[in-house]
Motif scaffolding. Structure first.
Motif, PDB file in Angstrom:
ATOM      1  N   PRO A 202     -13.353 -19.180  -3.777  1.00 59.61           N
ATOM      2  CA  PRO A 202     -13.790 -18.125  -2.841  1.00 59.61           C
ATOM      3  C   PRO A 202     -12.803 -17.821  -1.708  1.00 59.61           C
ATOM      4  N   ASP A 203     -12.181 -18.841  -1.133  1.00 64.16           N
ATOM      5  CA  ASP A 203     -11.274 -18.555  -0.005  1.00 64.16           C
ATOM      6  C   ASP A 203     -10.091 -17.721  -0.466  1.00 64.16           C
ATOM      7  N   ARG A 204      -9.506 -18.118  -1.587  1.00 62.05           N
ATOM      8  CA  ARG A 204      -8.374 -17.353  -2.147  1.00 62.05           C
ATOM      9  C   ARG A 204      -8.836 -15.947  -2.498  1.00 62.05           C
ATOM     10  N   ALA A 205     -10.010 -15.833  -3.117  1.00 63.73           N
ATOM     11  CA  ALA A 205     -10.535 -14.522  -3.531  1.00 63.73           C
ATOM     12  C   ALA A 205     -10.726 -13.614  -2.320  1.00 63.73           C
ATOM     13  N   ARG A 206     -11.305 -14.170  -1.271  1.00 68.53           N
ATOM     14  CA  ARG A 206     -11.538 -13.355  -0.071  1.00 68.53           C
ATOM     15  C   ARG A 206     -10.199 -12.925   0.539  1.00 68.53           C
ATOM     16  N   GLY A 207      -9.238 -13.824   0.553  1.00 70.77           N
ATOM     17  CA  GLY A 207      -7.914 -13.502   1.102  1.00 70.77           C
ATOM     18  C   GLY A 207      -7.247 -12.371   0.331  1.00 70.77           C
ATOM     19  N   VAL A 208      -7.376 -12.437  -0.990  1.00 76.02           N
ATOM     20  CA  VAL A 208      -6.765 -11.396  -1.835  1.00 76.02           C
ATOM     21  C   VAL A 208      -7.425 -10.044  -1.575  1.00 76.02           C
ATOM     22  N   MET A 209      -8.773 -10.054  -1.449  1.00 78.84           N
ATOM     23  CA  MET A 209      -9.495  -8.803  -1.194  1.00 78.84           C
ATOM     24  C   MET A 209      -9.064  -8.208   0.144  1.00 78.84           C
ATOM     25  N   GLU A 210      -9.056  -9.042   1.179  1.00 79.51           N
ATOM     26  CA  GLU A 210      -8.707  -8.563   2.522  1.00 79.51           C
ATOM     27  C   GLU A 210      -7.275  -8.033   2.570  1.00 79.51           C
ATOM     28  N   ALA A 211      -6.358  -8.704   1.900  1.00 78.41           N
ATOM     29  CA  ALA A 211      -4.956  -8.266   1.924  1.00 78.41           C
ATOM     30  C   ALA A 211      -4.802  -6.924   1.199  1.00 78.41           C
ATOM     31  N   HIS A 212      -5.526  -6.763   0.103  1.00 77.36           N
ATOM     32  CA  HIS A 212      -5.432  -5.499  -0.639  1.00 77.36           C
ATOM     33  C   HIS A 212      -6.019  -4.350   0.173  1.00 77.36           C
ATOM     34  N   PHE A 213      -7.209  -4.581   0.742  1.00 77.80           N
ATOM     35  CA  PHE A 213      -7.841  -3.526   1.532  1.00 77.80           C
ATOM     36  C   PHE A 213      -6.962  -3.147   2.722  1.00 77.80           C
ATOM     37  N   ALA A 214      -6.390  -4.146   3.391  1.00 74.85           N
ATOM     38  CA  ALA A 214      -5.530  -3.867   4.551  1.00 74.85           C
ATOM     39  C   ALA A 214      -4.318  -3.060   4.120  1.00 74.85           C
ATOM     40  N   GLY A 215      -3.705  -3.448   3.011  1.00 77.13           N
ATOM     41  CA  GLY A 215      -2.512  -2.753   2.533  1.00 77.13           C
ATOM     42  C   GLY A 215      -2.809  -1.325   2.117  1.00 77.13           C
ATOM     43  N   VAL A 216      -3.890  -1.158   1.386  1.00 83.14           N
ATOM     44  CA  VAL A 216      -4.209   0.173   0.847  1.00 83.14           C
ATOM     45  C   VAL A 216      -4.786   1.092   1.916  1.00 83.14           C
ATOM     46  N   LEU A 217      -5.793   0.617   2.650  1.00 83.77           N
ATOM     47  CA  LEU A 217      -6.430   1.485   3.645  1.00 83.77           C
ATOM     48  C   LEU A 217      -5.507   1.757   4.819  1.00 83.77           C
ATOM     49  N   GLY A 218      -4.659   0.765   5.142  1.00 80.53           N
ATOM     50  CA  GLY A 218      -3.701   0.977   6.231  1.00 80.53           C
ATOM     51  C   GLY A 218      -2.703   2.071   5.887  1.00 80.53           C
ATOM     52  N   THR A 219      -2.325   2.136   4.624  1.00 78.73           N
ATOM     53  CA  THR A 219      -1.298   3.101   4.193  1.00 78.73           C
ATOM     54  C   THR A 219      -1.862   4.482   3.914  1.00 78.73           C
ATOM     55  N   THR A 220      -3.096   4.541   3.460  1.00 77.36           N
ATOM     56  CA  THR A 220      -3.633   5.841   3.006  1.00 77.36           C
ATOM     57  C   THR A 220      -4.575   6.493   4.021  1.00 77.36           C
ATOM     58  N   ARG A 221      -4.838   5.849   5.160  1.00 76.90           N
ATOM     59  CA  ARG A 221      -5.911   6.314   6.064  1.00 76.90           C
ATOM     60  C   ARG A 221      -5.729   7.773   6.475  1.00 76.90           C
ATOM     61  N   GLN A 222      -4.480   8.216   6.611  1.00 80.98           N
ATOM     62  CA  GLN A 222      -4.236   9.598   7.056  1.00 80.98           C
ATOM     63  C   GLN A 222      -4.669  10.614   5.990  1.00 80.98           C
ATOM     64  N   HIS A 223      -4.594  10.214   4.711  1.00 85.44           N
ATOM     65  CA  HIS A 223      -4.783  11.193   3.630  1.00 85.44           C
ATOM     66  C   HIS A 223      -6.090  11.017   2.874  1.00 85.44           C
ATOM     67  N   ILE A 224      -6.655   9.820   2.909  1.00 86.43           N
ATOM     68  CA  ILE A 224      -7.877   9.562   2.128  1.00 86.43           C
ATOM     69  C   ILE A 224      -8.965   9.064   3.080  1.00 86.43           C
ATOM     70  N   ARG A 225     -10.045   9.830   3.190  1.00 85.40           N
ATOM     71  CA  ARG A 225     -11.110   9.503   4.149  1.00 85.40           C
ATOM     72  C   ARG A 225     -12.422   9.129   3.457  1.00 85.40           C
ATOM     73  N   ASP A 226     -12.361   8.890   2.159  1.00 88.40           N
ATOM     74  CA  ASP A 226     -13.570   8.558   1.402  1.00 88.40           C
ATOM     75  C   ASP A 226     -13.141   7.688   0.221  1.00 88.40           C
ATOM     76  N   TRP A 227     -13.698   6.469   0.121  1.00 90.52           N
ATOM     77  CA  TRP A 227     -13.333   5.565  -0.973  1.00 90.52           C
ATOM     78  C   TRP A 227     -14.548   5.067  -1.731  1.00 90.52           C
ATOM     79  N   ASP A 228     -14.426   4.939  -3.076  1.00 96.04           N
ATOM     80  CA  ASP A 228     -15.351   4.111  -3.850  1.00 96.04           C
ATOM     81  C   ASP A 228     -14.936   2.681  -3.558  1.00 96.04           C
ATOM     82  N   VAL A 229     -15.676   2.012  -2.669  1.00 89.57           N
ATOM     83  CA  VAL A 229     -15.295   0.661  -2.259  1.00 89.57           C
ATOM     84  C   VAL A 229     -15.622  -0.335  -3.378  1.00 89.57           C
ATOM     85  N   VAL A 230     -16.835  -0.215  -3.946  1.00 87.49           N
ATOM     86  CA  VAL A 230     -17.225  -1.071  -5.068  1.00 87.49           C
ATOM     87  C   VAL A 230     -17.670  -0.170  -6.215  1.00 87.49           C
TER      88      VAL A 230
END
Ligand code: G3I
Length: 366
Positions: A126-154
């Protein structure tokens, strides 16, 4: 290049062949939706935007919203741990900017289109899994926030009940994905809270399929989904919208009443409703001749969308625009046994409007 029949000069992109032209059609699904205060869009592929001018021009004319069909999935965005690749997604974002379109994100967390390194990481606990999820969300949402304002999160968290196309054994109402196995049932709430922590105003959507028709398994899947949504909202989980994929199947019955009741319950929870992946699988036995087949598809689409729009849905997105490039014609699991090409989208292989186009137009005007 194939003849096209409905094009204005599209805003061209580097590498996107410029389409010479027919007068722009008076009305498009985009203009009809806008006039009715609604939104129409479609799933799009970056590789085809760059290689098929007619395809690109059709999307520029007909769609106000674009959903990347593959380019915003984990396998495309973070193929190796820590190496993000936005090149495919950026091609779609650049096209959208040039054509004054919006882009939806699809999908942050799903059991498919995830690279092997993620599956291996999830198996580490679980700790590794949570870390991977958080890193992906930070990388993707941080980069796309200006252009994408709606996501299928799950995407697709509910287990398929008995009687569904691919049922899950046992009575767990949640799909036993790698995320479920690594983090337990709370992975869904964790994903939404992680996305909200990245962006206070992003629209957060839960996307699901197999909840449209009036079969016992669809009724059970709706019941499971309603229970999950209530549980999440009762816990104060940030969640704004439900995406109903609507990969309609004509071999299954559709009764407006139970679906309308379902939409009432969703709206009563304060959630927005979107149709996110509309297309149609024709019945096993096809009607005689193309006109009869297309009329039957259009009738099912109109019946379904009239209930959806009356039920508060203001956004309709088809999973592609033309039969020329539909997953229904590529995906082994859904190919027709009789070898016929499924005619499940609003434009045919020659990019000609079909009765399904009229059905969508009529419902959007609704
Ligand atoms: O893998 C190549 C990649 O190397 C290449 O760069 C890229 C661009 O050309 O294409 C990639 O190929 C395929 C991709 O579709 C492009 O179209 C992938 O191999 C293939 O797996 C992928 O299939 C998509 C599938 O989801 C899995 O992501 C289908 O197009 C897409 O229609 C389908 O869509 C799903 C929704 O996300 C969720 N709901 C059901 C729907 C249909 O299965």
């Amino acid at each position: 290049m194939r003849r096209r029949h409905a094009l204005g000069l599209v805003a061209s992109l580097p590498g996107c062949a410029v389409a010479q032209t027919q007068p722009a059609p008076a009305e498009t699904l985009r203009s009809i939706a806008r006039a009715a205060g609604r939104g129409f869009g479609a799933a799009v592929r970056a590789d085809l935007l760059g290689s098929d001018a007619a395809y690109a021009a059709l999307f520029a004319a007909e769609a106000e919203l674009l959903t990347p069909e593959w380019e915003a999935k984990w396998v495309a965005l973070q193929p190796e741990e820590g190496r993000f690749d936005f090149s495919h997604l950026n091609a779609i974002i650049t096209f959208a900017q040039a054509n004054r379109q919006r882009v939806r994100g699809h999908a942050l967390l799903w059991q498919e289109a995830i690279p092997d390194w993620v599956k291996a990481a999830l198996a580490e606990g679980p700790d590794r899994a949570r870390g991977v999820m958080e890193a992906h969300f930070a990388g993707v949402l941080g980069t796309t926030r200006q252009h994408i304002r709606d996501w299928d999160v799950v995407n697709e968290p509910i287990a398929n009940p008995p009687g569904a196309d691919v049922p899950q054994a046992g009575d767990n109402p949640l799909r036993e994905t790698p995320w479920f196995k690594a983090l337990g049932p709370n992975y869904i709430e964790m994903a939404f809270r992680t996305a909200r922590a990245q962006d206070a105003t992003l629209r957060l959507t839960l996307n699901e399929y197999g909840i449209e028709e009036s079969t016992p398994d669809a009724e059970e899947k709706r019941r499971r989904l309603l229970a999950l949504l209530r549980r999440l909202l009762d816990k104060g989980c940030p969640l704004d919208a439900l995406g109903i994929q609507a990969h309609l199947q004509m071999r299954k019955p559709f009764d407006p009443a139970p679906f309308a009741r379902f939409l009432d319950q969703i709206r009563a929870m304060g959630l927005a409703i979107l149709i996110t992946e509309l297309d149609v699988r024709e019945p096993d036995t096809l009607a005689e001749g193309i006109p009869a087949r297309d009329a039957a598809v259009a009738e099912r689409v109109k019946q379904f969308l009239d209930v959806a729009v009356a039920g508060g849905c203001r956004t309709v997105i088809t999973w592609g625009l033309t039969d020329r490039n539909s997953w229904l014609g590529n995906e082994p699991g859904v190919l027709r046994r009789d070898g016929a090409t499924t005619r499940g989208l609003p434009f045919d292989e020659e990019l000609r409007r079909k009765p399904m186009w009229q059905a969508i137009a009529g419902a959007l005007r609704g």
